[in-house]
Write a protein that holds these residues in place. Structure first.
Motif, mmCIF file in Angstrom:
data_model
loop_
_atom_site.group_PDB
_atom_site.id
_atom_site.type_symbol
_atom_site.label_atom_id
_atom_site.label_comp_id
_atom_site.label_asym_id
_atom_site.label_seq_id
_atom_site.Cartn_x
_atom_site.Cartn_y
_atom_site.Cartn_z
ATOM 1 N N GLU A 160 1.925 9.776 -10.297
ATOM 2 C CA GLU A 160 2.729 10.456 -11.320
ATOM 3 C C GLU A 160 3.651 11.494 -10.685
ATOM 4 O O GLU A 160 4.811 11.631 -11.073
ATOM 5 C CB GLU A 160 1.831 11.109 -12.364
ATOM 6 C CG GLU A 160 2.582 11.768 -13.490
ATOM 7 C CD GLU A 160 1.983 11.512 -14.861
ATOM 8 O OE1 GLU A 160 2.518 12.023 -15.841
ATOM 9 O OE2 GLU A 160 0.982 10.773 -14.949
ATOM 10 N N CYS A 161 3.121 12.235 -9.702
ATOM 11 C CA CYS A 161 3.956 13.213 -8.983
ATOM 12 C C CYS A 161 5.152 12.525 -8.333
ATOM 13 O O CYS A 161 6.287 13.000 -8.420
ATOM 14 C CB CYS A 161 3.128 13.930 -7.908
ATOM 15 S SG CYS A 161 1.888 15.063 -8.537
ATOM 16 N N CYS A 162 4.875 11.394 -7.663
ATOM 17 C CA CYS A 162 5.943 10.669 -6.966
ATOM 18 C C CYS A 162 6.968 10.103 -7.936
ATOM 19 O O CYS A 162 8.181 10.153 -7.683
ATOM 20 C CB CYS A 162 5.339 9.540 -6.121
ATOM 21 S SG CYS A 162 4.322 10.078 -4.743
ATOM 22 N N LEU A 163 6.509 9.558 -9.053
ATOM 23 C CA LEU A 163 7.429 8.979 -10.031
ATOM 24 C C LEU A 163 8.310 10.043 -10.679
ATOM 25 O O LEU A 163 9.506 9.819 -10.905
ATOM 26 C CB LEU A 163 6.643 8.227 -11.104
ATOM 27 C CG LEU A 163 6.010 6.901 -10.677
ATOM 28 C CD1 LEU A 163 5.147 6.331 -11.788
ATOM 29 C CD2 LEU A 163 7.080 5.890 -10.260
ATOM 30 N N LEU A 164 7.740 11.209 -10.965
ATOM 31 C CA LEU A 164 8.538 12.300 -11.530
ATOM 32 C C LEU A 164 9.601 12.760 -10.540
ATOM 33 O O LEU A 164 10.733 13.082 -10.929
ATOM 34 C CB LEU A 164 7.635 13.468 -11.927
ATOM 35 C CG LEU A 164 6.743 13.241 -13.155
ATOM 36 C CD1 LEU A 164 5.764 14.395 -13.326
ATOM 37 C CD2 LEU A 164 7.588 13.070 -14.418
ATOM 38 N N ALA A 165 9.260 12.768 -9.245
ATOM 39 C CA ALA A 165 10.241 13.126 -8.223
ATOM 40 C C ALA A 165 11.325 12.054 -8.111
ATOM 41 O O ALA A 165 12.519 12.369 -7.973
ATOM 42 C CB ALA A 165 9.548 13.319 -6.878
ATOM 43 N N ALA A 166 10.931 10.784 -8.189
ATOM 44 C CA ALA A 166 11.906 9.684 -8.138
ATOM 45 C C ALA A 166 12.845 9.730 -9.337
ATOM 46 O O ALA A 166 14.053 9.470 -9.215
ATOM 47 C CB ALA A 166 11.175 8.347 -8.090
ATOM 48 N N MET A 167 12.318 10.081 -10.498
ATOM 49 C CA MET A 167 13.152 10.199 -11.697
ATOM 50 C C MET A 167 14.128 11.359 -11.581
ATOM 51 O O MET A 167 15.269 11.279 -12.048
ATOM 52 C CB MET A 167 12.255 10.378 -12.923
ATOM 53 C CG MET A 167 11.415 9.145 -13.238
ATOM 54 S SD MET A 167 10.097 9.456 -14.448
ATOM 55 C CE MET A 167 11.058 9.589 -15.947
ATOM 56 N N ALA A 168 13.693 12.448 -10.937
ATOM 57 C CA ALA A 168 14.600 13.574 -10.713
ATOM 58 C C ALA A 168 15.730 13.167 -9.765
ATOM 59 O O ALA A 168 16.893 13.539 -9.969
ATOM 60 C CB ALA A 168 13.828 14.758 -10.130
ATOM 61 N N MET A 218 21.562 3.699 -6.600
ATOM 62 C CA MET A 218 20.345 3.391 -7.354
ATOM 63 C C MET A 218 20.338 1.928 -7.771
ATOM 64 O O MET A 218 20.257 1.584 -8.961
ATOM 65 C CB MET A 218 20.226 4.307 -8.577
ATOM 66 C CG MET A 218 20.021 5.766 -8.247
ATOM 67 S SD MET A 218 18.570 6.083 -7.210
ATOM 68 C CE MET A 218 17.245 5.528 -8.264
ATOM 69 N N ASN A 219 20.404 1.032 -6.799
ATOM 70 C CA ASN A 219 20.292 -0.390 -7.099
ATOM 71 C C ASN A 219 18.813 -0.762 -7.235
ATOM 72 O O ASN A 219 17.919 0.039 -6.989
ATOM 73 C CB ASN A 219 20.982 -1.222 -6.006
ATOM 74 C CG ASN A 219 20.481 -0.840 -4.619
ATOM 75 O OD1 ASN A 219 19.280 -0.763 -4.376
ATOM 76 N ND2 ASN A 219 21.402 -0.581 -3.702
ATOM 77 N N TRP A 220 18.566 -2.001 -7.609
ATOM 78 C CA TRP A 220 17.182 -2.404 -7.864
ATOM 79 C C TRP A 220 16.345 -2.414 -6.594
ATOM 80 O O TRP A 220 15.127 -2.215 -6.641
ATOM 81 C CB TRP A 220 17.158 -3.777 -8.535
ATOM 82 C CG TRP A 220 17.613 -3.691 -9.955
ATOM 83 C CD1 TRP A 220 18.749 -4.222 -10.489
ATOM 84 C CD2 TRP A 220 16.955 -2.991 -11.019
ATOM 85 N NE1 TRP A 220 18.846 -3.899 -11.820
ATOM 86 C CE2 TRP A 220 17.755 -3.150 -12.174
ATOM 87 C CE3 TRP A 220 15.782 -2.253 -11.110
ATOM 88 C CZ2 TRP A 220 17.407 -2.601 -13.401
ATOM 89 C CZ3 TRP A 220 15.434 -1.689 -12.334
ATOM 90 C CH2 TRP A 220 16.243 -1.874 -13.456
ATOM 91 N N ARG A 221 16.991 -2.615 -5.455
ATOM 92 C CA ARG A 221 16.255 -2.567 -4.189
ATOM 93 C C ARG A 221 15.751 -1.158 -3.931
ATOM 94 O O ARG A 221 14.586 -0.956 -3.534
ATOM 95 C CB ARG A 221 17.153 -3.034 -3.046
ATOM 96 C CG ARG A 221 16.462 -3.064 -1.684
ATOM 97 C CD ARG A 221 17.369 -3.703 -0.643
ATOM 98 N NE ARG A 221 16.731 -3.701 0.664
ATOM 99 C CZ ARG A 221 16.831 -2.713 1.553
ATOM 100 N NH1 ARG A 221 17.557 -1.633 1.239
ATOM 101 N NH2 ARG A 221 16.222 -2.772 2.718
ATOM 102 N N MET A 222 16.608 -0.151 -4.173
ATOM 103 C CA MET A 222 16.215 1.238 -3.978
ATOM 104 C C MET A 222 15.097 1.624 -4.953
ATOM 105 O O MET A 222 14.118 2.274 -4.570
ATOM 106 C CB MET A 222 17.418 2.159 -4.179
ATOM 107 C CG MET A 222 17.076 3.651 -4.189
ATOM 108 S SD MET A 222 16.318 4.232 -2.656
ATOM 109 C CE MET A 222 17.781 4.289 -1.600
ATOM 110 N N CYS A 223 15.234 1.215 -6.218
ATOM 111 C CA CYS A 223 14.195 1.529 -7.209
ATOM 112 C C CYS A 223 12.855 0.907 -6.828
ATOM 113 O O CYS A 223 11.806 1.553 -6.939
ATOM 114 C CB CYS A 223 14.626 1.032 -8.586
ATOM 115 S SG CYS A 223 16.074 1.876 -9.265
#
Length: 312
Positions: A111-119, A136-141
């Motif tokens: 959850e910590c990592c996903l919140l950082a990725a969303m930021a 922010m292409n699908w490969r990066m996501c």
């Protein structure tokens, strides 16, 4: 007090939030309701994003993963708690306790990592709008999600497996409603120095570094938004970050509350009660945060509910 090797340990006792028999039915009903709301809310978010092609964007991709993580966090903790209350049995096996602790750490770190990725996603969208689809292409996501999952899994396995080195006392009571790793380690009678060092490193990595990344992203976002000449433009830019900021504030705020309660009070019951906020309440509220503050999500939810009602 005698010692027993970890291989001889069969059960821990989860003391829960209260030992008052009269409160047990109330807590059972409350946590069952919260679990059902969490499950239904997050499932609706996931299904709405999957079923609506307009939401197949990086931002909603991360929201979908966050909802799945919240769903898994609640499932790791609440069903066993409900079972113990219903059966009036506080015990959990050593293997079950270690497994629960491992998955709880895995999903908290994720959850910590996903919140950082969303930021980071919002930072790129607002600060580099013309390059957003390129960066922010699908490969990066996919790489961000895979890295988050891999690092969280390694962290959870490392912290859990090192518990196997410890020797435990005969009195294996855990004053918590789930097997939180620090409480499990406190039940050990052998040296826990290595375990505590690893926990501090994990906390700094997944809590401190990710939060610092979020702060940096929003510092840059605010700086870029303030340069927008029109008030309407600034409002539109800020509106895309409102839900994420609310989720970040709720998750890290409740986590900080647990740390503060642990530092200022010796009551483990109070600490356990504070832990409810970041392990149960946050996961329940996130679907409302991302649906009530988002017009696209509201429309997708209406379409999904319309399809389900027409099907029924």
């Amino acid at each position: 007090m005698g010692f027993t090797n970890q291989t001889a340990v069969t059960n821990f006792l989860l003391l829960g939030l209260s030992s008052d028999p009269e409160l047990q039915p109330v807590m059972f009903g409350l946590f069952l309701s919260m679990y059902l709301v969490t499950m239904i809310g997050n499932l609706f978010i996931i299904l709405s994003i999957i079923s609506d092609s307009h939401l197949h964007t990086p931002m909603y991709y991360f929201i979908c993963n966050l909802s799945l993580t919240d769903l898994c966090t609640s499932t790791t903790i609440i069903p066993k708690m409900l079972q113990n209350i219903q059966e009036q049995n506080l015990s959990i096996t050593f293997a079950g306790c270690l497994t629960q602790a491992c998955f709880a750490m895995l999903f908290a770190s994720l959850e910590c990592c996903l919140l950082a990725a969303m930021a980071y996603d919002r930072y790129v969208a607002i600060c580099y709008p013309l390059r957003y689809t390129v960066i922010m292409n699908w490969r990066m996501c996919s790489l961000l999600t895979l890295f988050s999952l891999l690092s969280s899994t390694i962290n959870a396995l490392l912290l859990s497996l090192t518990v196997l080195w410890l020797s435990f006392c005969k009195d294996l009571e855990i004053p918590h409603f789930f097997c939180e790793i620090t409480q499990v380690i406190k039940a050990a009678c052998s040296s826990t120095l290595i375990n505590n060092v690893l926990i501090y490193i994990a906390g700094l990595t997944f809590g401190g570094i990710t939060f610092a990344g979020i702060i940096f992203s929003y510092t840059e976002i605010v700086s870029s938004v303030l340069k927008i000449p029109s008030v309407q433009g600034r409002y539109k830019a800020f509106s895309t970050t409102g839900s994420h900021l609310s989720a970040v504030s709720l998750f890290y705020g409740t986590g900080l509350g647990v740390c503060i309660s642990s530092a200022v009070t010796n009551s483990r019951r109070i600490t356990a009660a504070a832990s409810v906020m970041y392990t149960v309440v946050t996961q329940m509220l996130n679907p409302f945060i991302y649906s009530l503050r988002n017009k696209d999500m509201k429309q997708a939810l209406k379409k999904l509910i319309g399809r389900m009602t027409s099907f029924l």
